[in-house]
Design a protein around this motif. Sequence first.
Motif, PDB file in Angstrom:
ATOM      1  N   GLU B 135      32.992  33.002  70.560  1.00 50.51           N
ATOM      2  CA  GLU B 135      32.140  32.832  69.384  1.00 50.51           C
ATOM      3  C   GLU B 135      31.079  31.769  69.665  1.00 50.51           C
ATOM      4  N   PRO B 136      29.818  31.974  69.265  1.00 49.10           N
ATOM      5  CA  PRO B 136      28.840  30.908  69.494  1.00 49.10           C
ATOM      6  C   PRO B 136      29.010  29.755  68.500  1.00 49.10           C
ATOM      7  N   SER B 137      30.047  28.963  68.645  1.00 49.38           N
ATOM      8  CA  SER B 137      30.230  27.824  67.761  1.00 49.38           C
ATOM      9  C   SER B 137      29.921  26.554  68.540  1.00 49.38           C
ATOM     10  N   ILE B 138      29.736  25.455  67.830  1.00 54.44           N
ATOM     11  CA  ILE B 138      29.381  24.220  68.517  1.00 54.44           C
ATOM     12  C   ILE B 138      30.465  23.792  69.502  1.00 54.44           C
ATOM     13  N   TRP B 139      31.740  24.012  69.134  1.00 58.78           N
ATOM     14  CA  TRP B 139      32.819  23.609  70.041  1.00 58.78           C
ATOM     15  C   TRP B 139      32.801  24.431  71.314  1.00 58.78           C
ATOM     16  N   ASN B 140      32.670  25.759  71.146  1.00 58.53           N
ATOM     17  CA  ASN B 140      32.618  26.607  72.334  1.00 58.53           C
ATOM     18  C   ASN B 140      31.473  26.211  73.237  1.00 58.53           C
ATOM     19  N   ILE B 141      30.324  25.905  72.634  1.00 58.73           N
ATOM     20  CA  ILE B 141      29.160  25.561  73.437  1.00 58.73           C
ATOM     21  C   ILE B 141      29.388  24.296  74.239  1.00 58.73           C
ATOM     22  N   MET B 142      29.972  23.297  73.578  1.00 59.90           N
ATOM     23  CA  MET B 142      30.242  22.045  74.285  1.00 59.90           C
ATOM     24  C   MET B 142      31.172  22.289  75.463  1.00 59.90           C
ATOM     25  N   VAL B 143      32.239  23.064  75.199  1.00 61.54           N
ATOM     26  CA  VAL B 143      33.220  23.311  76.263  1.00 61.54           C
ATOM     27  C   VAL B 143      32.577  24.097  77.407  1.00 61.54           C
ATOM     28  N   ILE B 144      31.802  25.128  77.054  1.00 59.53           N
ATOM     29  CA  ILE B 144      31.229  25.971  78.108  1.00 59.53           C
ATOM     30  C   ILE B 144      30.200  25.204  78.936  1.00 59.53           C
ATOM     31  N   ILE B 145      29.368  24.410  78.267  1.00 58.59           N
ATOM     32  CA  ILE B 145      28.399  23.613  79.036  1.00 58.59           C
ATOM     33  C   ILE B 145      29.155  22.680  79.980  1.00 58.59           C
ATOM     34  N   GLY B 146      30.232  22.074  79.474  1.00 60.59           N
ATOM     35  CA  GLY B 146      31.029  21.180  80.310  1.00 60.59           C
ATOM     36  C   GLY B 146      31.640  21.909  81.504  1.00 60.59           C
ATOM     37  N   LEU B 147      32.160  23.124  81.234  1.00 59.78           N
ATOM     38  CA  LEU B 147      32.846  23.871  82.290  1.00 59.78           C
ATOM     39  C   LEU B 147      31.892  24.411  83.351  1.00 59.78           C
ATOM     40  N   THR B 148      30.596  24.437  83.050  1.00 65.33           N
ATOM     41  CA  THR B 148      29.656  24.981  84.033  1.00 65.33           C
ATOM     42  C   THR B 148      28.769  23.904  84.650  1.00 65.33           C
ATOM     43  N   SER B 149      29.083  22.615  84.425  1.00 61.25           N
ATOM     44  CA  SER B 149      28.157  21.601  84.936  1.00 61.25           C
ATOM     45  C   SER B 149      28.861  20.468  85.695  1.00 61.25           C
ATOM     46  N   TRP B 150      30.062  20.736  86.223  1.00 58.98           N
ATOM     47  CA  TRP B 150      30.821  19.660  86.877  1.00 58.98           C
ATOM     48  C   TRP B 150      30.580  19.585  88.370  1.00 58.98           C
ATOM     49  N   MET B 151      29.856  20.578  88.935  1.00 56.16           N
ATOM     50  CA  MET B 151      29.778  20.686  90.388  1.00 56.16           C
ATOM     51  C   MET B 151      29.080  19.481  91.043  1.00 56.16           C
ATOM     52  N   GLY B 152      28.004  19.016  90.402  1.00 59.33           N
ATOM     53  CA  GLY B 152      27.284  17.874  90.960  1.00 59.33           C
ATOM     54  C   GLY B 152      28.163  16.632  91.012  1.00 59.33           C
ATOM     55  N   VAL B 153      28.927  16.412  89.934  1.00 64.71           N
ATOM     56  CA  VAL B 153      29.813  15.248  89.872  1.00 64.71           C
ATOM     57  C   VAL B 153      30.867  15.324  90.976  1.00 64.71           C
ATOM     58  N   THR B 154      31.399  16.537  91.177  1.00 61.77           N
ATOM     59  CA  THR B 154      32.402  16.706  92.218  1.00 61.77           C
ATOM     60  C   THR B 154      31.855  16.250  93.572  1.00 61.77           C
TER      61      THR B 154
END
Lengths: 325, 277
Positions: B135-154
Amino acid sequence: MLGYIAKRLIFMIPLLIGITVVCFAVIHLAPGSPTDLQTDLNPRASADAKARLKTLYNLDKPLYVQYWLWIKKLAVFDLGESFSSDHRPVVDKIVERLPITILINVLSMILIIAVAVPIGVMSAVKQNSFFDRATGIFVFIGFAVPTFWLALLLMVFFGIHLGWLPISGLRSLNYEYLPPWTAFLDQVKHLILPVLLSAFGGLAGFSRYMRANMLEVIRQDYITTARAKGLSERIVIYKHALRNALLPVITILGLSVPGLIGGSVIFETIFAIPGMGQLFYMSVMSRDYPVIMGILFIGSLLTLLGNLIADTSYALADPRIRVEG
Amino acid sequence: MKSDFQDRFLRNKLALAGAIVVAILFAVSFLAPWLAPHDPHEIDLKNVLAPPSWQHPLGTDPLGRDVLSRMIWGSRISLKVGFVATGISIVIGAILGALAGYYGRWVDAVIMRFVDIMLCFPSFFLILAVIAILEPSIWNIMVIIGLTSWMGVTRLVRADFISLKERDFVQAARVIGASDGRIIFRHILPNTMASILVAATLGVAGAILTESALSFLGIGVQPPTPSWGNILTAGKDNIDIAWWLSLFPGLAILITVMGYNLLGEGIRDALDPRLRD
């Protein structure tokens, strides 16, 4: 050289497998899948859609069978049929829209190189000059501008206020009746804003990167040697330094492919361009899962291809790799 | 060391400006109920698309709602998305980076190959695909952005771990019999906090940009909840008659993102002046 390319290709096999696994995992977030506990509570997915998903991805079979059957289809680019009323094969829908997306991305890449390389070189050569500081500020703002917002502003200014450029589609309504040259110009005009904006995001990062590279290169011993030999400053900068500073840029160009492709969703939607990005957006809005999964897969394939091209050009440009393979 | 850092940071005017922008953003979102001149959801059909005036300093939207008030409330979304998404990506990135850097060998190979795979996906495609399915909800968006942007930090954390794990203090910890977990989390990880902090600050900026683009496309924060991105959607639909709907929310995003970027680079320069280009 061929050996090098073969090596890169072999290196890509595990990546390709990984891509399919991630795509497969995303499919399994879909309603109707065994991992979805809320199937009946999810009103968005009709019983019909669920049934079709089930047959498309063989959701009633064990997981490894599902994956195997799916991979077998992928291998021959069978991505299933669209859920939309036309029921066309997903591959056809994507392939007919791919050329325009690739054209826009290639044009913006050319624009990025054409603008960012001179800017980067100039600011490095004249470090801390007015030009360097001014482009520094531009770069800083460039990093922070939401490009879709810039698109809106440029649409208002060039499209509505000045009336110079069209703001939607690829062709004017009277395109069919235009003489060839005017028709070509008409297309060019339609492409100016989308290409400019799609390049904008990369411009800032690129010119900064080019500047840093150049700064590092002109401090190297061989540059001092070239100067000591009495070569003119122009030859030192443009022949000796630039070549070496350009090398890593090729890799970065390859790395920027996914960003450009991802951005196509935004620009093609804003400017109503019938490319893959717009198709993706429409499929997301109508929850056309086969098309969504198809574009996700094709998009990552394009990234792999971009990386391969970048690696190959790097090898062509750098004798150390070309010779050693 | 500490005062050195403070000294360098305070002397960097741009970094200070970034810190002030971020502080103002925090203040605005916490004080939203008191700062907003109107109820952000109050529909006034007699005042539809009104240009900026004393009563509505930034005009009204197609439903006659006050744009300034909606933007003030929208700042909460930016703050939330920025911090939760970045928090997720930092936690994932730090753990994977630590494991890859500390253990090396096959652990490293597997994790870094996974990073390469994730980097093959145009992240915007991945985010959209997952949102289409969920569902496009604010929580889903936060989680999905987080799950797709960790590579640089790694990659950052891994590089830090590789250079730190051979240092004397780590050897010393090992000699007194500290467990791997203790060495990783108590001895090495605190030393990577500098790069993590910088990555986090810059990550917040990126997450805010992504959220605004998603909301702009109508796949992000859903109306009637105000977000800067979805105010811009109304701006696009009324682009020829209501410039204020397009101008102000975009400026807010621009200034916010610039603030975080300046802050992040300021912290980096202050922590390690050698990194300055």
